[in-house]
Scaffold this motif. Sequence first.
Motif, PDB file in Angstrom:
ATOM      1  N   CYS A   1       0.854  -1.193   0.000  1.00  0.00           N
ATOM      2  CA  CYS A   1       0.000   0.000   0.000  1.00  0.00           C
ATOM      3  C   CYS A   1       0.885   1.237   0.000  1.00  0.00           C
ATOM      4  O   CYS A   1       1.900   1.288   0.700  1.00  0.00           O
ATOM      5  CB  CYS A   1      -0.881  -0.015   1.251  1.00  0.00           C
TER       6      CYS A   1
ATOM      7  N   VAL B   1       0.762   5.794  -0.298  1.00  0.00           N
ATOM      8  CA  VAL B   1      -0.024   7.027  -0.271  1.00  0.00           C
ATOM      9  C   VAL B   1       0.919   8.186  -0.527  1.00  0.00           C
ATOM     10  O   VAL B   1       2.057   8.195  -0.060  1.00  0.00           O
ATOM     11  CB  VAL B   1      -0.769   7.184   1.079  1.00  0.00           C
TER      12      VAL B   1
ATOM     13  N   ARG C   1      -0.493  11.606  -0.672  1.00  0.00           N
ATOM     14  CA  ARG C   1      -1.112  12.844  -0.208  1.00  0.00           C
ATOM     15  C   ARG C   1      -1.786  12.617   1.129  1.00  0.00           C
ATOM     16  O   ARG C   1      -2.476  11.623   1.326  1.00  0.00           O
ATOM     17  CB  ARG C   1      -2.157  13.346  -1.211  1.00  0.00           C
TER      18      ARG C   1
ATOM     19  N   PRO D   1      -4.693  13.268   3.757  1.00  0.00           N
ATOM     20  CA  PRO D   1      -6.100  13.613   3.545  1.00  0.00           C
ATOM     21  C   PRO D   1      -6.432  14.978   4.142  1.00  0.00           C
ATOM     22  O   PRO D   1      -5.819  15.412   5.114  1.00  0.00           O
ATOM     23  CB  PRO D   1      -6.842  12.499   4.280  1.00  0.00           C
ATOM     24  N   LYS D   2      -7.391  15.642   3.540  1.00  0.00           N
ATOM     25  CA  LYS D   2      -7.895  16.891   4.103  1.00  0.00           C
ATOM     26  C   LYS D   2      -8.736  16.566   5.337  1.00  0.00           C
ATOM     27  O   LYS D   2      -9.216  15.452   5.509  1.00  0.00           O
ATOM     28  CB  LYS D   2      -8.726  17.646   3.069  1.00  0.00           C
TER      29      LYS D   2
ATOM     30  N   THR E   1     -11.740  13.935   5.770  1.00  0.00           N
ATOM     31  CA  THR E   1     -11.803  13.009   4.642  1.00  0.00           C
ATOM     32  C   THR E   1     -10.827  11.853   4.875  1.00  0.00           C
ATOM     33  O   THR E   1      -9.883  11.959   5.658  1.00  0.00           O
ATOM     34  CB  THR E   1     -11.449  13.712   3.320  1.00  0.00           C
ATOM     35  N   GLU E   2     -11.061  10.750   4.177  1.00  0.00           N
ATOM     36  CA  GLU E   2     -10.187   9.600   4.304  1.00  0.00           C
ATOM     37  C   GLU E   2      -9.016   9.710   3.337  1.00  0.00           C
ATOM     38  O   GLU E   2      -9.104  10.352   2.296  1.00  0.00           O
ATOM     39  CB  GLU E   2     -10.973   8.311   4.021  1.00  0.00           C
ATOM     40  N   ALA E   3      -7.930   9.060   3.705  1.00  0.00           N
ATOM     41  CA  ALA E   3      -6.752   9.063   2.849  1.00  0.00           C
ATOM     42  C   ALA E   3      -7.025   8.259   1.579  1.00  0.00           C
ATOM     43  O   ALA E   3      -7.698   7.234   1.616  1.00  0.00           O
ATOM     44  CB  ALA E   3      -5.559   8.478   3.597  1.00  0.00           C
ATOM     45  N   SER E   4      -6.498   8.746   0.472  1.00  0.00           N
ATOM     46  CA  SER E   4      -6.608   8.022  -0.793  1.00  0.00           C
ATOM     47  C   SER E   4      -5.354   7.176  -0.955  1.00  0.00           C
ATOM     48  O   SER E   4      -4.265   7.695  -1.210  1.00  0.00           O
ATOM     49  CB  SER E   4      -6.742   9.007  -1.964  1.00  0.00           C
ATOM     50  N   THR E   5      -5.505   5.876  -0.762  1.00  0.00           N
ATOM     51  CA  THR E   5      -4.365   4.971  -0.819  1.00  0.00           C
ATOM     52  C   THR E   5      -4.497   4.040  -2.020  1.00  0.00           C
ATOM     53  O   THR E   5      -5.590   3.814  -2.538  1.00  0.00           O
ATOM     54  CB  THR E   5      -4.253   4.135   0.460  1.00  0.00           C
ATOM     55  N   THR E   6      -3.364   3.506  -2.451  1.00  0.00           N
ATOM     56  CA  THR E   6      -3.339   2.561  -3.563  1.00  0.00           C
ATOM     57  C   THR E   6      -2.814   1.222  -3.070  1.00  0.00           C
ATOM     58  O   THR E   6      -1.756   1.155  -2.442  1.00  0.00           O
ATOM     59  CB  THR E   6      -2.434   3.078  -4.699  1.00  0.00           C
TER      60      THR E   6
ATOM     61  N   PRO F   1      -3.527   1.126   5.205  1.00  0.00           N
ATOM     62  CA  PRO F   1      -3.582   2.575   4.978  1.00  0.00           C
ATOM     63  C   PRO F   1      -2.973   3.371   6.128  1.00  0.00           C
ATOM     64  O   PRO F   1      -2.382   4.431   5.911  1.00  0.00           O
ATOM     65  CB  PRO F   1      -5.081   2.854   4.840  1.00  0.00           C
TER      66      PRO F   1
END
Length: 375
Positions: A40, A42, A44, A46-47, A50-55, A354
């Motif tokens: 996983c 990341v 950025r 998160p604001k 909001t939740e973190a945008s993970t790959t 995450p």
Amino acid sequence: LHMTKASDASKGTTAKKSSARKTKSSDVLVGLDLGTYLSCYVTRLPKLGTEASTTLVPTVAGYAEDGILSGILPGNASVLFGEHAIDNELHLRLVRPLNDGLVQDQEATRLFLSDLRKRINPDGKSKVRAVIGVPACCDDAGKESLRQAAVGAFDGVLFIPEPFLAALGGRDESRLGESDYVDPAANSLFIDIGAGTTDYCIVQGYFPEPDDQLSIPFGGDEVDEILAQSIKEAYPETNLSLSMVRRIKEEYSYVGELESGIRVKVPVAGKPCKLEVGKQIGEACNQLLGEIFQAAQKIIAMASAQSVFAMLGNVILAGGGSRIRNAAQELERLLREEGYENPSVTVIDRDSKPFVALGALKVARGAREDQWMKP
């Protein structure tokens, strides 16, 4: 990074007057959690709200089988990674580059990290620096193998224990002033239940030292082996692969009093057959719980006298094994029955990846120039 007692993050670097500056803003910073089966990252934070945008990327490299016909694999590639390897596994030899965050195949790890670099920075125009989570008690040799594998993939790396990163990633900075908020990074015991190991880490606001960490070679993979053997003993006519057993475990795993009524459909001589496996799953998972409990007592005894009571009120389960049904309440019950005062065991999330990656990115954001290691 100012929270460290004696961080090894800056080993091998020489501080210069200019090196105290923060990392250049033009660099791409990434928090990375490398897992045996799934990784996983990341890029950025998160604001607020909001939740973190993970790959998520399957941790696998697939090498083309000898003699494969042209046009079978995408782009006639000789090696594929992640989901692309999984999608084409019929025509590939799959290799797991890592085992619990440690290099298992040096070349496959190097190629896998290079593929991650391309995903993170497709145009290749920016420097990419990565904070990478490593298992508790990862020694210098393990870090060196990972550093060498990162050559060509990243322009700077830092290795930080995963349980600390999970605590930092799960920390809600916006609530630090609230009287009822329990800061997971202030005084807690993290138990990260992985595939090959279960890692323990006392987190008390600074990078953990060796005396704050413990690792046992018992995790999800051992449960798979135990479960596969017990199913084979109960149903000799079956011939289930470990991957099939793992899927059964992941869907039905539990700890505590043995249960019945769990039936799964499996092939027997090519025909569908339903098996009752509740007892076998419970016994296998309870063995893991027993190992976790025994090691937990050892790490608790390592905590300082002034912190241990508060720490017991903030025991946090993370990792894939934290998904096992009843894991937190059963461990809490065992601790209470053993005489520990007011233990509280919670699960940070059903998937801690995450949080590890997010904590790694937070460290990357605060890193100074002199703290990055060159691959």
